[in-house]
Design a protein around this motif. Structure first.
Motif, PDB file in Angstrom:
ATOM      1  N   MET A   1     -22.458 -24.875   4.586  1.00 46.06           N
ATOM      2  CA  MET A   1     -21.256 -25.594   4.912  1.00 46.06           C
ATOM      3  C   MET A   1     -20.091 -25.098   4.063  1.00 46.06           C
ATOM      4  O   MET A   1     -19.000 -24.903   4.587  1.00 46.06           O
ATOM      5  N   ILE A   2     -20.322 -24.936   2.762  1.00 48.11           N
ATOM      6  CA  ILE A   2     -19.257 -24.475   1.875  1.00 48.11           C
ATOM      7  C   ILE A   2     -18.858 -23.045   2.220  1.00 48.11           C
ATOM      8  O   ILE A   2     -17.687 -22.702   2.204  1.00 48.11           O
ATOM      9  N   ARG A   3     -19.835 -22.228   2.592  1.00 48.29           N
ATOM     10  CA  ARG A   3     -19.526 -20.841   2.976  1.00 48.29           C
ATOM     11  C   ARG A   3     -18.642 -20.809   4.234  1.00 48.29           C
ATOM     12  O   ARG A   3     -17.711 -20.017   4.321  1.00 48.29           O
ATOM     13  N   THR A   4     -18.924 -21.672   5.192  1.00 49.23           N
ATOM     14  CA  THR A   4     -18.112 -21.741   6.405  1.00 49.23           C
ATOM     15  C   THR A   4     -16.691 -22.174   6.075  1.00 49.23           C
ATOM     16  O   THR A   4     -15.720 -21.580   6.542  1.00 49.23           O
ATOM     17  N   LEU A   5     -16.568 -23.209   5.252  1.00 52.97           N
ATOM     18  CA  LEU A   5     -15.246 -23.697   4.864  1.00 52.97           C
ATOM     19  C   LEU A   5     -14.497 -22.624   4.072  1.00 52.97           C
ATOM     20  O   LEU A   5     -13.307 -22.389   4.310  1.00 52.97           O
ATOM     21  N   ALA A   6     -15.182 -21.966   3.155  1.00 51.13           N
ATOM     22  CA  ALA A   6     -14.552 -20.908   2.350  1.00 51.13           C
ATOM     23  C   ALA A   6     -14.055 -19.779   3.242  1.00 51.13           C
ATOM     24  O   ALA A   6     -12.956 -19.248   3.034  1.00 51.13           O
ATOM     25  N   ALA A   7     -14.856 -19.410   4.232  1.00 49.41           N
ATOM     26  CA  ALA A   7     -14.436 -18.346   5.161  1.00 49.41           C
ATOM     27  C   ALA A   7     -13.177 -18.766   5.910  1.00 49.41           C
ATOM     28  O   ALA A   7     -12.251 -17.961   6.079  1.00 49.41           O
ATOM     29  N   ASP A   8     -13.123 -20.021   6.349  1.00 48.29           N
ATOM     30  CA  ASP A   8     -11.934 -20.516   7.062  1.00 48.29           C
ATOM     31  C   ASP A   8     -10.706 -20.530   6.157  1.00 48.29           C
ATOM     32  O   ASP A   8      -9.588 -20.313   6.607  1.00 48.29           O
ATOM     33  N   LEU A   9     -10.931 -20.793   4.856  1.00 53.91           N
ATOM     34  CA  LEU A   9      -9.830 -20.842   3.897  1.00 53.91           C
ATOM     35  C   LEU A   9      -9.488 -19.463   3.347  1.00 53.91           C
ATOM     36  O   LEU A   9      -8.484 -19.300   2.651  1.00 53.91           O
ATOM     37  N   GLY A  10     -10.360 -18.470   3.617  1.00 57.99           N
ATOM     38  CA  GLY A  10     -10.150 -17.123   3.091  1.00 57.99           C
ATOM     39  C   GLY A  10     -10.392 -17.054   1.594  1.00 57.99           C
ATOM     40  O   GLY A  10      -9.723 -16.300   0.884  1.00 57.99           O
ATOM     41  N   GLU A  11     -11.358 -17.830   1.106  1.00 60.52           N
ATOM     42  CA  GLU A  11     -11.623 -17.884  -0.327  1.00 60.52           C
ATOM     43  C   GLU A  11     -13.086 -17.617  -0.619  1.00 60.52           C
ATOM     44  O   GLU A  11     -13.942 -17.683   0.263  1.00 60.52           O
ATOM     45  N   ASP A  12     -13.388 -17.337  -1.899  1.00 52.65           N
ATOM     46  CA  ASP A  12     -14.744 -17.053  -2.353  1.00 52.65           C
ATOM     47  C   ASP A  12     -15.525 -18.357  -2.471  1.00 52.65           C
ATOM     48  O   ASP A  12     -15.122 -19.241  -3.223  1.00 52.65           O
ATOM     49  N   PRO A  13     -16.646 -18.495  -1.743  1.00 50.55           N
ATOM     50  CA  PRO A  13     -17.390 -19.758  -1.758  1.00 50.55           C
ATOM     51  C   PRO A  13     -17.931 -20.131  -3.137  1.00 50.55           C
ATOM     52  O   PRO A  13     -17.977 -21.303  -3.489  1.00 50.55           O
ATOM     53  N   ASP A  14     -18.319 -19.153  -3.944  1.00 53.67           N
ATOM     54  CA  ASP A  14     -18.877 -19.466  -5.260  1.00 53.67           C
ATOM     55  C   ASP A  14     -17.840 -20.076  -6.196  1.00 53.67           C
ATOM     56  O   ASP A  14     -18.160 -20.927  -7.018  1.00 53.67           O
ATOM     57  N   SER A  15     -16.588 -19.663  -6.069  1.00 59.31           N
ATOM     58  CA  SER A  15     -15.546 -20.221  -6.935  1.00 59.31           C
ATOM     59  C   SER A  15     -15.086 -21.592  -6.467  1.00 59.31           C
ATOM     60  O   SER A  15     -14.535 -22.367  -7.251  1.00 59.31           O
ATOM     61  N   LEU A  16     -15.318 -21.922  -5.188  1.00 65.39           N
ATOM     62  CA  LEU A  16     -14.886 -23.213  -4.648  1.00 65.39           C
ATOM     63  C   LEU A  16     -15.878 -24.338  -4.897  1.00 65.39           C
ATOM     64  O   LEU A  16     -15.498 -25.498  -4.978  1.00 65.39           O
ATOM     65  N   ASP A  17     -17.152 -24.011  -4.995  1.00 64.62           N
ATOM     66  CA  ASP A  17     -18.231 -25.003  -5.032  1.00 64.62           C
ATOM     67  C   ASP A  17     -18.169 -25.858  -6.294  1.00 64.62           C
ATOM     68  O   ASP A  17     -18.276 -25.363  -7.404  1.00 64.62           O
ATOM     69  N   GLN A  18     -17.975 -27.154  -6.116  1.00 66.84           N
ATOM     70  CA  GLN A  18     -17.897 -28.105  -7.227  1.00 66.84           C
ATOM     71  C   GLN A  18     -19.092 -29.047  -7.274  1.00 66.84           C
ATOM     72  O   GLN A  18     -19.152 -29.934  -8.124  1.00 66.84           O
ATOM     73  N   ARG A  19     -20.027 -28.871  -6.348  1.00 70.42           N
ATOM     74  CA  ARG A  19     -21.192 -29.758  -6.313  1.00 70.42           C
ATOM     75  C   ARG A  19     -21.932 -29.689  -7.639  1.00 70.42           C
ATOM     76  O   ARG A  19     -22.074 -28.639  -8.224  1.00 70.42           O
ATOM     77  N   GLY A  20     -22.375 -30.829  -8.103  1.00 72.88           N
ATOM     78  CA  GLY A  20     -23.122 -30.898  -9.346  1.00 72.88           C
ATOM     79  C   GLY A  20     -22.250 -31.033 -10.580  1.00 72.88           C
ATOM     80  O   GLY A  20     -22.754 -31.256 -11.667  1.00 72.88           O
ATOM     81  N   LYS A  21     -20.954 -30.911 -10.429  1.00 76.24           N
ATOM     82  CA  LYS A  21     -20.046 -31.089 -11.564  1.00 76.24           C
ATOM     83  C   LYS A  21     -19.668 -32.562 -11.650  1.00 76.24           C
ATOM     84  O   LYS A  21     -19.341 -33.192 -10.654  1.00 76.24           O
ATOM     85  N   LEU A  22     -19.705 -33.096 -12.832  1.00 78.69           N
ATOM     86  CA  LEU A  22     -19.502 -34.521 -13.065  1.00 78.69           C
ATOM     87  C   LEU A  22     -18.069 -34.964 -12.779  1.00 78.69           C
ATOM     88  O   LEU A  22     -17.113 -34.360 -13.260  1.00 78.69           O
ATOM     89  N   ASN A  23     -17.925 -36.014 -11.990  1.00 73.58           N
ATOM     90  CA  ASN A  23     -16.661 -36.708 -11.718  1.00 73.58           C
ATOM     91  C   ASN A  23     -15.564 -35.862 -11.077  1.00 73.58           C
ATOM     92  O   ASN A  23     -14.388 -36.190 -11.216  1.00 73.58           O
ATOM     93  N   VAL A  24     -15.928 -34.794 -10.378  1.00 72.73           N
ATOM     94  CA  VAL A  24     -14.913 -34.031  -9.640  1.00 72.73           C
ATOM     95  C   VAL A  24     -14.480 -34.837  -8.423  1.00 72.73           C
ATOM     96  O   VAL A  24     -13.305 -34.882  -8.085  1.00 72.73           O
ATOM     97  N   GLY A  25     -15.437 -35.479  -7.776  1.00 69.06           N
ATOM     98  CA  GLY A  25     -15.115 -36.318  -6.630  1.00 69.06           C
ATOM     99  C   GLY A  25     -14.899 -35.553  -5.348  1.00 69.06           C
ATOM    100  O   GLY A  25     -14.306 -36.073  -4.403  1.00 69.06           O
ATOM    101  N   ALA A  26     -15.378 -34.316  -5.289  1.00 69.09           N
ATOM    102  CA  ALA A  26     -15.281 -33.506  -4.083  1.00 69.09           C
ATOM    103  C   ALA A  26     -16.283 -32.360  -4.190  1.00 69.09           C
ATOM    104  O   ALA A  26     -16.670 -31.969  -5.283  1.00 69.09           O
ATOM    105  N   ASP A  27     -16.668 -31.832  -3.036  1.00 73.02           N
ATOM    106  CA  ASP A  27     -17.596 -30.705  -3.007  1.00 73.02           C
ATOM    107  C   ASP A  27     -16.895 -29.377  -3.245  1.00 73.02           C
ATOM    108  O   ASP A  27     -17.482 -28.433  -3.768  1.00 73.02           O
ATOM    109  N   VAL A  28     -15.624 -29.300  -2.848  1.00 75.81           N
ATOM    110  CA  VAL A  28     -14.868 -28.057  -2.906  1.00 75.81           C
ATOM    111  C   VAL A  28     -13.464 -28.346  -3.416  1.00 75.81           C
ATOM    112  O   VAL A  28     -12.855 -29.346  -3.040  1.00 75.81           O
ATOM    113  N   VAL A  29     -12.952 -27.443  -4.274  1.00 81.01           N
ATOM    114  CA  VAL A  29     -11.544 -27.457  -4.670  1.00 81.01           C
ATOM    115  C   VAL A  29     -11.030 -26.046  -4.413  1.00 81.01           C
ATOM    116  O   VAL A  29     -11.566 -25.084  -4.957  1.00 81.01           O
ATOM    117  N   ASP A  30     -10.009 -25.935  -3.553  1.00 82.78           N
ATOM    118  CA  ASP A  30      -9.505 -24.595  -3.234  1.00 82.78           C
ATOM    119  C   ASP A  30      -8.452 -24.162  -4.247  1.00 82.78           C
ATOM    120  O   ASP A  30      -8.053 -24.922  -5.135  1.00 82.78           O
TER     121      ASP A  30
END
Length: 122
Positions: A1-30
């Protein structure tokens, strides 16, 4: 899912992924500072989704910069094609239904505006 969103945003999926980080409150930050919370479903879009406290707080703080992504029909046998629905500022556009307790903080604050009644001494 994150890879699909990253492709649509034209960004690197590994740098966007925030899952597992405490209190970010989102899966992705572009790179533009937008927050994306992804709710993935194997079948049709549900009638509601649940946000964690961190997700709710981030959505409230970010407003239009917070995007709820509802993914549907992700299972091959779901009877439909995969669809992503992106909803910016979901707290303003969807109905909120409290489903658990709410903690009220600041009762000991010196600047609390309140009426105080003290028991008379006898």
């Amino acid at each position: 899912m994150i890879r699909t969103l990253a492709a649509d945003l034209g960004e690197d999926p590994d740098s966007l992924d925030q899952r597992g980080k405490l209190n970010v409150g989102a899966d992705v930050v572009d790179n533009a500072g937008r927050y994306y919370e992804i709710k993935a479903h194997g079948g049709a879009r549900p009638g509601h989704v649940t946000l964690t406290a961190a997700e709710y707080n981030r959505a409230r703080e970010q407003g239009e910069n917070y995007i709820l992504v509802v993914a549907e029909h992700l299972n091959e046998d779901s009877g439909g094609e995969p669809v992503l629905t992106l909803i910016s500022d979901p707290l303003a556009k969807l109905d909120l239904e409290p489903v658990s307790d709410v903690r009220l903080k600041g009762l000991r604050g010196a600047d609390l505006e309140a009426l105080v009644w003290e028991w008379p001494t006898t």
